[in-house]
Design an enzyme around this catalytic site. Structure first.
Site, PDB file in Angstrom:
ATOM      1  N   HIS A   1      -0.756   9.841  -2.220  1.00  0.00           N
ATOM      2  CA  HIS A   1      -0.470   9.240  -0.909  1.00  0.00           C
ATOM      3  C   HIS A   1      -0.679  10.297   0.171  1.00  0.00           C
ATOM      4  O   HIS A   1       0.252  11.009   0.547  1.00  0.00           O
ATOM      5  CB  HIS A   1       0.974   8.726  -0.913  1.00  0.00           C
TER       6      HIS A   1
ATOM      7  N   CYS B   1       3.449   6.898   7.721  1.00  0.00           N
ATOM      8  CA  CYS B   1       2.557   6.615   6.586  1.00  0.00           C
ATOM      9  C   CYS B   1       1.537   5.531   6.900  1.00  0.00           C
ATOM     10  O   CYS B   1       0.516   5.425   6.221  1.00  0.00           O
ATOM     11  CB  CYS B   1       3.369   6.224   5.359  1.00  0.00           C
TER      12      CYS B   1
ATOM     13  N   CYS C   1       5.112   0.698   3.705  1.00  0.00           N
ATOM     14  CA  CYS C   1       6.325   1.109   4.402  1.00  0.00           C
ATOM     15  C   CYS C   1       6.030   2.336   5.238  1.00  0.00           C
ATOM     16  O   CYS C   1       5.168   3.157   4.899  1.00  0.00           O
ATOM     17  CB  CYS C   1       7.448   1.390   3.408  1.00  0.00           C
TER      18      CYS C   1
END
Length: 390
Positions: A345, A89, A375
């Site tokens: 996201h 991510c 994260c």
């Protein structure tokens, strides 16, 4: 030490899975933000030394060096090289860090950091699952299994672990999620995203339209509605309503040296004050931003109160909630225009996406320092601190 500066940052408005951006090839999503950087900034584009593109789902339409293909599909000169990277991510946040380090080292003067992810066209996890179904093996080797027996490194399990470890309640998680939608809705209605969003022309049943509003925002969200969404696990507290939305999108940040500012007459919007990356427990996985931020502030000689605004990616509501508590930070300074729970996201595109939002929010509110972290798979976390200049 030489400095690295941010000249511009742009993003597409997010598209829901199967939504308004589903018909656009990820290469063309990337080309659109590259074109925007070129058109918004008056300098010789041939001077760009490199393009670094973050992408998690490097399969199908996102293979064969996605970043380079986006360069070739864009109006940027074909002479510009590109590389595609994966730090889960945090891929495009790492792209920014690599770009900043290249500039700080003096080896390059102008680097375009970016991220591209179509989670509709290359579904999350498909790059592993398709290979496993084809009998071509699993990412987990014998030695990795020996080190972590029976563990499949699930982000969902990690988020539930954070809930339990930090004593969070369902009411707290749902209230945070509602606030994300409310802030995103207010920011959209106030035009807070106008300077960062690159409008995209799309085909709809009603004809061609411009996509320029994040599709995931629920303008009519209520606490009752969020609380009523079915939980992911019967024994857990999380639901789709308090997790980040699956999203299609692309984003880019132009990072340059002081010499490039002089040579090309560019105006810096921010200076990159600090970059770092850390890793910790890969099982709880999503907790590392807490410790990464603590370390980054110490290395930068700063305290959390010195930071005017923070962007902490809302992979799941428990992550920024734990971050706030651990750092003693103010919710009023966190994700002030909403976060991934409302805005989406798009995995590898989120790092540069968040920077576009952070930079514009600092300028609008007159803040000086901004901090961004998220994260990442494997228990990792990047941190970047910027100083607004314009």
């Amino acid at each position: 030490m030489a400095h690295a500066y941010i000249v511009d940052a742009v993003r597409t408005a997010g598209g829901r899975r199967g939504g308004r951006l589903a018909g656009i090839h990820p290469v063309d999503l990337g080309a659109a933000v590259f074109d925007a950087i070129g058109s918004r900034n008056d300098f010789d584009l041939k001077a760009i030394d490199d393009v670094i593109t973050g992408c998690v789902g490097q399969g199908g339409e996102q293979t064969m060096d996605l970043g380079r293909n986006a360069v070739l599909a864009s109006k940027l000169p074909d002479s510009i090289p590109a590389v595609t990277i994966d730090r889960q991510c945090g891929s495009s946040q790492q792209a920014m860090q690599f770009a900043a380090q290249a500039v700080m080292s003096g080896t390059q003067d102008i680097v375009l950091a970016s991220g591209i992810e179509s989670m509709t066209r290359v579904p999350m996890g498909s790059t592993a699952v398709l290979y496993m179904k084809a009998g071509m093996g699993n990412y987990k080797s014998a030695r990795l299994e020996e080190a972590f027996p029976g563990v499949m490194f699930s982000q969902f399990d990690g988020a539930e672990m954070i809930v339990k470890k930090h004593g969070q309640t369902k009411e707290q998680i749902d209230a945070f999620s509602l606030e994300s939608h409310r802030r995103a809705a207010a920011a959209t209605q106030a035009g807070a995203f106008d300077n960062e969003i690159v409008p995209l022309e799309i085909e709809t049943p009603e004809g061609k339209e411009w996509h320029k509003v994040d599709e995931g925002i629920r303008f009519d969200a209520t606490l009752e509605g969020i609380a009523g969404v079915k939980r992911i696990s019967e024994t857990g507290l999380l639901s789709a309503a308090n997790a980040s939305q699956i999203c299609d999108g692309a984003s880019a940040v132009l990072i340059v040296s002081e010499q490039a500012l002089k040579d090309h007459g560019l105006t810096p919007r921010a200076r990159i004050h600090h970059v770092s990356v850390t890793a910790g427990d890969p099982v709880i996985m999503l907790e590392e931003p807490l410790f990464a931020t603590e370390r980054a502030l110490k290395r930068a000689g700063m305290k959390i109160d010195d930071i005017d605004l923070y962007e902490v990616n809302e992979a799941f509501a428990p992550v920024p909630l734990a971050w706030l508590s651990y750092l003693g930070a103010s919710h009023d300074r966190l994700n002030v225009n909403g976060g991934a729970i409302a805005l989406g996201h798009p995995l590898g595109a989120s790092g540069t996406k968040l920077m576009a939002t952070l930079l514009n929010a600092l300028e609008t509110r007159g803040g000086k320092y901004g901090l961004q972290t998220m994260c990442e798979g494997g228990g990792q976390a990047n941190v970047m601190i910027i100083e607004r200049l314009s």
